[in-house]
Scaffold this motif. Structure first.
Motif, PDB file in Angstrom:
ATOM      1  N   ILE A   1    -109.272 -12.470 -86.704  1.00 33.76           N
ATOM      2  CA  ILE A   1    -109.059 -13.175 -85.437  1.00 33.76           C
ATOM      3  C   ILE A   1    -110.398 -13.391 -84.722  1.00 33.76           C
ATOM      4  CG2 ILE A   1    -108.026 -13.001 -83.145  1.00 33.76           C
ATOM      5  CD1 ILE A   1    -105.678 -11.544 -84.424  1.00 33.76           C
TER       6      ILE A   1
ATOM      7  N   SER B   1    -112.341 -16.052 -86.573  1.00 34.95           N
ATOM      8  CA  SER B   1    -111.759 -17.376 -86.340  1.00 34.95           C
ATOM      9  C   SER B   1    -112.103 -17.890 -84.943  1.00 34.95           C
ATOM     10  CB  SER B   1    -110.240 -17.316 -86.521  1.00 34.95           C
ATOM     11  OG  SER B   1    -109.916 -16.875 -87.816  1.00 34.95           O
ATOM     12  N   LEU B   2    -112.167 -17.002 -83.965  1.00 33.08           N
ATOM     13  CA  LEU B   2    -112.580 -17.404 -82.617  1.00 33.08           C
ATOM     14  C   LEU B   2    -114.014 -17.912 -82.615  1.00 33.08           C
ATOM     15  CD1 LEU B   2    -110.984 -14.592 -80.411  1.00 33.08           C
ATOM     16  CD2 LEU B   2    -110.378 -17.025 -80.431  1.00 33.08           C
TER      17      LEU B   2
ATOM     18  N   ILE C   1    -106.545 -19.257 -86.358  1.00 33.61           N
ATOM     19  CA  ILE C   1    -106.332 -18.186 -85.380  1.00 33.61           C
ATOM     20  C   ILE C   1    -104.848 -17.840 -85.281  1.00 33.61           C
ATOM     21  CG2 ILE C   1    -106.509 -17.588 -82.937  1.00 33.61           C
ATOM     22  CD1 ILE C   1    -109.006 -19.351 -82.803  1.00 33.61           C
TER      23      ILE C   1
END
Length: 292
Positions: free
Chosen positions: A212, A215-216, A38
């Motif tokens: 992002i 990745s979260l 992240i």
């Protein structure tokens, strides 16, 4: 960028005394890798986007290690008896195939990021790497999606209901995150097709934003996986999945057949000592004094 999430009894993450600790380290290391990932995507919006590439490379290396550890742990759990996969299909399609596919996807994504990093460091003399790098950024997430689908194809016959709920809470974020990264890489490749950009300019904002978000989702799945691992280790009497199709019986028979005699003698002595200790504990104190 997912990892194997299994609820099998046959898994060996290390020696017997440190097995639980090694499994917790495995789950925690993956969670840490998602945080680094992240940060890597977020750093692409900074004044020094090359630092983001370095963080991504570190995260990918950690995830490759975690998946290799998962693979070895489940192969060691069946004593590396590959013929058992012919009796239990899930053993081949999940416990073996998922880590292998995830390692391949992570390696492809790692090489793609490495190509961009080399071009950013060496200058614009490596234009030939750009096309390959964009293709690798698509191929890696495709393998992750395939591994996520395999990871979701697990059948539960005797696993505890709470473990099954946690299992789905791990698998669904992994699948969503893989799809987001695959879509982001495909959209980025189409956006850059008609533009004469080079270097890090080829990594568009769409790719970074979807990266992002993906990745979260990996972070959420990794966090749930940590909770699942702790639950499987701390609750006594928790039922986990055994090998099916007769593979569990064959594994037990194979282990009993290959027990060395030199190991049987210490076990026999230990049993005799336990029996004597039990008998002494059940003898009244008065009888012990009279015996003396």
């Amino acid at each position: 960028m997912v990892k194997l999430a299994s609820a099998r009894e046959s898994r060996t993450y290390g020696p017997r005394l440190s097995r639980s600790r090694a499994e917790c380290v495995n789950a925690g290391l993956y969670l840490f890798a998602t945080v680094v990932l992240i940060c890597g995507f977020a750093a692409e919006f900074s004044w020094e986007p090359r630092s983001g590439l370095v963080l991504m490379l570190i995260a990918l290396a950690l995830i490759i290690f975690v998946n290799l550890h998962d693979l070895l742990a489940h192969l060691a759990g069946i004593d590396y008896r590959f013929p058992l996969m012919g009796f239990d299909t899930q053993l081949a399609l999940v416990e073996f195939a998922v880590p292998v596919v995830q390692v391949l996807g992570s390696l492809l994504f790692f090489v793609g990021i490495l190509f961009f990093f080399i071009q950013a460091e060496k200058g614009y003399g490596y234009f030939k790497l750009e096309k390959h790098a964009l293709g690798l950024l698509i191929a890696g997430p495709v393998f992750w999606v395939l591994g996520s689908i395999h990871n979701s194809c697990q059948i539960y016959e005797r696993a505890d209901g709470h473990v099954q709920i946690l299992q789905q809470s791990v698998l669904i974020p992994f699948l969503i995150g893989s799809v987001l990264l695959m879509v982001g890489s495909i959209l980025n490749s189409h956006e850059q097709a008609g533009i004469s950009h080079h270097g890090l300019e080829l990594l568009g904002r769409t790719w970074v934003r979807l990266g992002i978000c993906g990745s979260l989702m990996f972070f959420i799945g990794g966090l749930t996986n940590v909770v699942k691992v702790f639950k499987m280790q701390q609750i006594n009497g928790l039922r986990l999945e055994k090998l099916r199709g007769g593979a569990q019986d064959r594994l037990i028979q194979g282990r009993e057949r290959h027990v060395p005699l030199i190991i049987e003698e210490p076990r026999r002595k230990m049993l005799v000592e336990e029996v004597n200790a039990t008998a002494a504990a059940s003898t009244p104190y008065k009888d012990v004094l009279l015996g003396r």
